[in-house]
Design an enzyme around this catalytic site. Structure first.
Site, PDB file in Angstrom:
ATOM      1  CE  LYS A  63      46.564  29.090  50.544  1.00  9.84           C
ATOM      2  NZ  LYS A  63      47.124  27.951  49.815  1.00  9.84           N
ATOM      3  CG  ASP A  99      49.994  26.678  46.974  1.00  5.20           C
ATOM      4  OD1 ASP A  99      50.950  26.861  47.753  1.00  5.20           O
ATOM      5  OD2 ASP A  99      48.801  26.777  47.318  1.00  5.20           O
TER       6      ASP A  99
END
Ligand code: ATR
Length: 281
Positions: A63, A99
């Site tokens: 990520k 997220d």
């Protein structure tokens, strides 16, 4: 084609969720999971252009490192230093992190009011940081507690300054949890405590939970953690990690397709897969 890259990747639910959504809307898309080792990340991302892969989800451990291979990233990715979604638009690769918006949507769509509320967030890892960044703008007050307290303090200080809000960081001690919970409206577990196989673990003692709390756990396997069970028993409103999983997936889906994600189809697909995986183990 869309997909997800990570290592390990075999337990990902993303293909299940996205293929169900593509099929439901009869879109000419397919979603695959790719195990990509760290040393192959750059080639994998370049391969998006070569193969015309339209979108990728990015998961552990890529990520952060993926950002240097993208052409542009949005302000959320800049702050978080991590991206979980890539869009390939005519060869230009853009990075997003869904997220935080996914968590906000999971809370709101399940009836949790955020404005003016006091939120207690447990954890200051990658996912917690994304949640904190999204929450700090919306809520009245945010407290972040983490085992490594310094991480929570640094995050809280940065967010407090950025949004001119009361954001407090501290240590994940039983005293601090109990004390902050008394004044909180919403509790979110963004630590990995309670995740399979540690089904009997929770950071929050059952007697600290109360009926006027909204409790969200970002863990989705098990679908119901010990914290969720305890919160339900205390009469609190409980939102499972599957909701955040679905809504962050839906946000990626909308970035790639420009279409509203079929939430219920995605939720059913995820829950089916989780229950059949649980049954086979
Ligand atoms: P993710 O990407 O899922 O957020 P992460 O960045 O590794 O994963 O973060 C894991 C979070 O769970 C961190 O907040 C971590 O606390 P530390 O920063 O102190 O490591 C927390 N965590 C993991 N195991 C824990 C435990 N046994 N007790 C308390 N917190 C724990």
């Amino acid at each position: 084609m869309c997909g997800v890259i990570g290592d390990p990747i075999e337990h990902t639910l993303s293909p299940t969720i996205h293929n169900a959504a593509f099929n439901h809307l009869k879109l000419d898309f397919v979603f695959l999971a790719f195990r990509v080792k760290a040393a192959d990340l750059e080639n994998a991302v370049r391969g998006m252009r070569g193969l015309g892969i339209y979108g990728l989800n990015v998961t552990m451990p890529h990520k952060s490192t993926v950002i240097s291979f993208l052409d542009e990233v949005d302000p959320t990715v800049q702050f978080l230093g991590s991206a979980n979604t890539i869009l390939n638009k005519d060869g230009k690769l853009s990075g997003f992190n869904t997220d935080g918006v996914g968590a906000l949507k999971a809370l709101r769509e399940n009836g949790a009011e955020l404005s003016e509320k006091k939120v207690l967030l447990l954890g200051a890892g990658g996912a917690a940081k994304a949640l904190a960044f999204a929450l700090a703008e919306e809520v009245g007050e945010l407290v972040v507690l983490n085992r490594a307290a310094e991480k929570a303090r640094e995050l809280a200080e940065a967010l407090g300054r950025m949004f001119n809000k009361k954001v407090v960081g501290g240590s994940l001690s039983p005293d601090a949890i109990a004390k902050n919970l008394r004044a909180s409206d919403i509790l979110i577990n963004a630590t990995s405590v309670g995740m399979k196989p540690n089904l009997s673990q929770s950071i929050v003692a059952p007697q600290w939970l109360k009926s006027d709390l909204v409790v969200m756990d970002i863990i989705y396997d098990p679908v119901e953690t010990k914290l969720a069970r305890d919160a339900k028993a205390a009469g609190a409103k409980v939102i499972s990690g599957v909701e955040m999983l679905i809504y962050q997936g839906a946000a990626s889906f909308e970035i790639w397709t420009g279409r509203a994600a079929p939430i219920e189809v995605m939720r059913r697909a995820a829950l089916n897969k989780l229950s059949s995986a649980g049954a086979s183990k």
